[in-house]
Write a protein that holds these residues in place. Sequence first.
Motif, PDB file in Angstrom:
ATOM      1  N   LEU A  10       0.826  -1.201   0.000  1.00  0.00           N
ATOM      2  CA  LEU A  10       0.000   0.000   0.000  1.00  0.00           C
ATOM      3  C   LEU A  10       0.862   1.253   0.000  1.00  0.00           C
ATOM      4  CD1 LEU A  10      -2.851   1.247   0.223  1.00  0.00           C
ATOM      5  CD2 LEU A  10      -2.582   1.110   2.708  1.00  0.00           C
ATOM      6  N   LEU A  11       1.911   1.261   0.792  1.00  0.00           N
ATOM      7  CA  LEU A  11       2.837   2.385   0.836  1.00  0.00           C
ATOM      8  C   LEU A  11       3.494   2.604  -0.521  1.00  0.00           C
ATOM      9  CD1 LEU A  11       4.507   4.523   2.389  1.00  0.00           C
ATOM     10  CD2 LEU A  11       6.088   2.687   2.975  1.00  0.00           C
ATOM     11  N   PHE A  12       3.922   1.526  -1.159  1.00  0.00           N
ATOM     12  CA  PHE A  12       4.565   1.637  -2.459  1.00  0.00           C
ATOM     13  C   PHE A  12       3.598   2.156  -3.520  1.00  0.00           C
ATOM     14  CE2 PHE A  12       5.792  -0.143  -6.573  1.00  0.00           C
ATOM     15  CZ  PHE A  12       7.065   0.392  -6.696  1.00  0.00           C
ATOM     16  N   LEU A  13       2.393   1.615  -3.564  1.00  0.00           N
ATOM     17  CA  LEU A  13       1.428   2.047  -4.576  1.00  0.00           C
ATOM     18  C   LEU A  13       0.999   3.496  -4.380  1.00  0.00           C
ATOM     19  CD1 LEU A  13      -0.805  -1.119  -4.920  1.00  0.00           C
ATOM     20  CD2 LEU A  13       0.799  -0.204  -6.582  1.00  0.00           C
ATOM     21  N   LEU A  14       0.758   3.885  -3.144  1.00  0.00           N
ATOM     22  CA  LEU A  14       0.393   5.275  -2.883  1.00  0.00           C
ATOM     23  C   LEU A  14       1.541   6.223  -3.219  1.00  0.00           C
ATOM     24  CD1 LEU A  14      -1.650   5.045   0.426  1.00  0.00           C
ATOM     25  CD2 LEU A  14      -2.487   5.553  -1.869  1.00  0.00           C
ATOM     26  N   SER A  15       2.763   5.815  -2.944  1.00  0.00           N
ATOM     27  CA  SER A  15       3.921   6.630  -3.282  1.00  0.00           C
ATOM     28  C   SER A  15       4.085   6.754  -4.789  1.00  0.00           C
ATOM     29  CB  SER A  15       5.189   6.042  -2.689  1.00  0.00           C
ATOM     30  OG  SER A  15       5.121   6.018  -1.306  1.00  0.00           O
ATOM     31  N   PHE A  16       3.830   5.655  -5.499  1.00  0.00           N
ATOM     32  CA  PHE A  16       3.930   5.667  -6.959  1.00  0.00           C
ATOM     33  C   PHE A  16       2.916   6.629  -7.564  1.00  0.00           C
ATOM     34  CE2 PHE A  16       3.206   4.029 -11.219  1.00  0.00           C
ATOM     35  CZ  PHE A  16       4.507   3.877 -11.672  1.00  0.00           C
ATOM     36  N   VAL A  17       1.673   6.548  -7.108  1.00  0.00           N
ATOM     37  CA  VAL A  17       0.623   7.412  -7.645  1.00  0.00           C
ATOM     38  C   VAL A  17       0.875   8.867  -7.279  1.00  0.00           C
ATOM     39  CG1 VAL A  17      -1.843   7.939  -7.474  1.00  0.00           C
ATOM     40  CG2 VAL A  17      -1.086   5.589  -7.722  1.00  0.00           C
ATOM     41  N   LEU A  18       1.224   9.120  -6.042  1.00  0.00           N
ATOM     42  CA  LEU A  18       1.484  10.491  -5.613  1.00  0.00           C
ATOM     43  C   LEU A  18       2.710  11.067  -6.310  1.00  0.00           C
ATOM     44  CD1 LEU A  18       0.509  12.716  -3.719  1.00  0.00           C
ATOM     45  CD2 LEU A  18       2.020  11.779  -1.980  1.00  0.00           C
ATOM     46  N   GLY A  19       3.741  10.254  -6.507  1.00  0.00           N
ATOM     47  CA  GLY A  19       4.921  10.706  -7.231  1.00  0.00           C
ATOM     48  C   GLY A  19       4.617  11.023  -8.675  1.00  0.00           C
ATOM     49  N   PHE A  20       3.787  10.204  -9.318  1.00  0.00           N
ATOM     50  CA  PHE A  20       3.410  10.453 -10.708  1.00  0.00           C
ATOM     51  C   PHE A  20       2.623  11.749 -10.834  1.00  0.00           C
ATOM     52  CE2 PHE A  20       0.372  10.063 -14.201  1.00  0.00           C
ATOM     53  CZ  PHE A  20       1.261   9.911 -15.261  1.00  0.00           C
ATOM     54  N   LEU A  21       1.648  11.937  -9.966  1.00  0.00           N
ATOM     55  CA  LEU A  21       0.838  13.154 -10.026  1.00  0.00           C
ATOM     56  C   LEU A  21       1.665  14.397  -9.718  1.00  0.00           C
ATOM     57  CD1 LEU A  21      -2.453  11.914  -8.347  1.00  0.00           C
ATOM     58  CD2 LEU A  21      -2.050  12.393 -10.757  1.00  0.00           C
TER      59      LEU A  21
END
Length: 67
Positions: free
Chosen positions: A42-53
């Motif tokens: 969950l931490l990785f996926l949220l970081s990926f999405v937030l980093g992309f945005l």
Amino acid sequence: MTYYIVRFIVFLLCFGLSFYALSGVQFDKFVNVKQPSKAVALLFLLSFVLGFLASQAVLELTLFNGF
């Protein structure tokens, strides 16, 4: 070619910053304590999405506007 390199570098910086910021949140309270790998996912996926945005916002406000 350099545009894609700049985009990738900005994404990596934003991903690292969002991963660092989200690591302060205790996700183990939201997921089952018996499975801590789900909290890491969950931490990785949220970081990926937030980093992309965040990287898209930074690029839109700077490079695409000619700064």
